[in-house]
Design an enzyme around this catalytic site. Sequence first.
Site, PDB file in Angstrom:
ATOM      1  N   LYS A 253       0.875  -1.177   0.000  1.00 43.93           N
ATOM      2  CA  LYS A 253       0.000   0.000   0.000  1.00 43.93           C
ATOM      3  C   LYS A 253       0.908   1.221   0.000  1.00 43.93           C
ATOM      4  O   LYS A 253       1.579   1.506   0.991  1.00 43.93           O
ATOM      5  CB  LYS A 253      -0.909   0.009   1.236  1.00 43.93           C
ATOM      6  N   ARG A 258      -4.101   8.667  -5.574  1.00 44.84           N
ATOM      7  CA  ARG A 258      -4.755   7.886  -6.612  1.00 44.84           C
ATOM      8  C   ARG A 258      -4.801   8.646  -7.917  1.00 44.84           C
ATOM      9  O   ARG A 258      -5.104   9.838  -7.934  1.00 44.84           O
ATOM     10  CB  ARG A 258      -6.180   7.632  -6.120  1.00 44.84           C
TER      11      ARG A 258
END
Length: 563
Positions: A253, A258
Amino acid sequence: MDYQEVCQVYRDLEKTSKGLEKTTILAKFLAKIKTEPELIYLIQGRVFPDYDEREFGISEQLAIKAISKSTGFNESRVVSEFKKLGDLGLSAEKIMQDKRQSTLFSKKITTDKVLANLRKLPELEGKGTVEHKLNLIIELLNSASPEEAKYLVRTLLADMKVGVGSGILRDAIVELVYQPKDITEKKEKALQIQEAYDKATDFAEVFEKAILNKLGEISLNPGKPVKVMLYPKAENIEDAFKIVGRPAAFEFKYDGFRMMLNKQENKDITIFTRRLDNVTNQFPDAVKYASENISGKTFIIDCEAVGFDPKTKKYRPFQDISQRIKRKYEIEKLEKELPIELKIFDIIYYNGKSLINEPFKKRRELIEKIVKSISYKIQLAEQLITGDEKQAEEFYDRALDEGQEGLMAKSLQAPYKPGARIGYAVKIKPEGEDFDLVITGAEYGTGKRAGWLTSFDVACNSDGELLDIGKVSTGLKEKPEEGLSFLELTKLLKKIIIKEDGRHVFVKPEIVLTVQYQNIQKSPSYSSGYALRFPRVRALRPDRGIQDIATLKEVEKEARKEL
Ligand code: AMP
């Protein structure tokens, strides 16, 4: 349709705070606009669909000028009314009422005229823009009734205050189009509408297709932003297996932000953030990496842009590169100083076909085929497929050792659900909890810090209502070169102050912070009923909006864990 009819709906909506009543009011209105679905935008306080990020660019100052010019009252009168009422829309209404005592208005404004004038605003550029914008607004205000003026001004300032969120619009469409018999049917239809909306990001389109019974025609379209899938939290690896199944795909992660890379046929790549902002111009490097190293005529690819130090090549936390998202100038300089690497982790559209219903395993196989990896430019997210807890733990340790935030665990079989926070994949992070929260108010400091806003009221979301959950003042720097500073946040907040009350200010809820905390306590002092203990600002999140902040349910869940 007369604009007055839309205003009547605003008025009715404003009178109630009950979701069900709002839904019924809206359903009735939708029945009237079956042939003009675009009028849904006005109800949302907009003139474009949600995926369209164009803004009017109207400041309070300009709105004040427009009200003053159209009423003939001087600006100081408008300002003093504004100070009293704390809402420029209400001020416009009040002033118009006073003016109307002497002059009678006769003209009616149509919704077509409102849409036409407002839609011109974002297009204006260059010399004479301000004058031109003023004229378009004044033209509307000149024929507006006091109430119409109130809602026009609120629309212009993107602050409608009628409390229509996407949940209520969705339910209103369900109520009108399907008239569900019971709660089960209502829920099922709401889900269908929600899914259609998450693909289209346009309520007018969804409404139109729902009436025609053609929801299935709504599809993805490269170049048009689509909502990203979101991920709930898992407690640990064992919990993650329970949620996503065994074996699962574990991925690093990354602590970046994004990006959705959109490729239309014969066109350059366009990039959207998760709040659907177009950031293509800010990231020429990402455009280059993607166009040179991903093969395909058309695609929509989901990835994380992570910053790294150009000298040491060490990955950097999101906060260090966040300024790249909004900066419109010195792009080349920033590109060099704050380079990014794309970590590709999903694909939802390829060469003319939607892949959202394909299992994740297949989608990953496709990106493995079409992406050429080049270190520090573009790479696939590091992945391990395993059903073994020990292997997964080791992978987790490696992610943390390399300075990443934790792991994602993804179901191999699951489809992709735009917009949904669903357990098709989950995130696993070490202790040190945080929430994304929106700033609703702030307080000026004293002494050395006078002039800076130094304490920030933060809120979570409960079905569209913002509920306070604490004040945060640590984590910010005094010197801008050391990171996110009081000065930087003060500058941002000053632009969106709604009301001042001594040293305290209220601001439009737009700015999202990631706030770390040690634990959560029940507290009567805040409207959420909870308070964060030892909160600390970890990052400013220009890539996130109010729809991304923590919900009261999530807060309650975390609070329960601590009991
Ligand atoms: P959070 O922001 O804490 O809700 O975590 C979810 C976010 O992690 C996503 O929205 C992505 O921006 C980011 N992320 C980083 N690495 C990945 C990955 N491998 N797969 C999916 N999301 C990732």
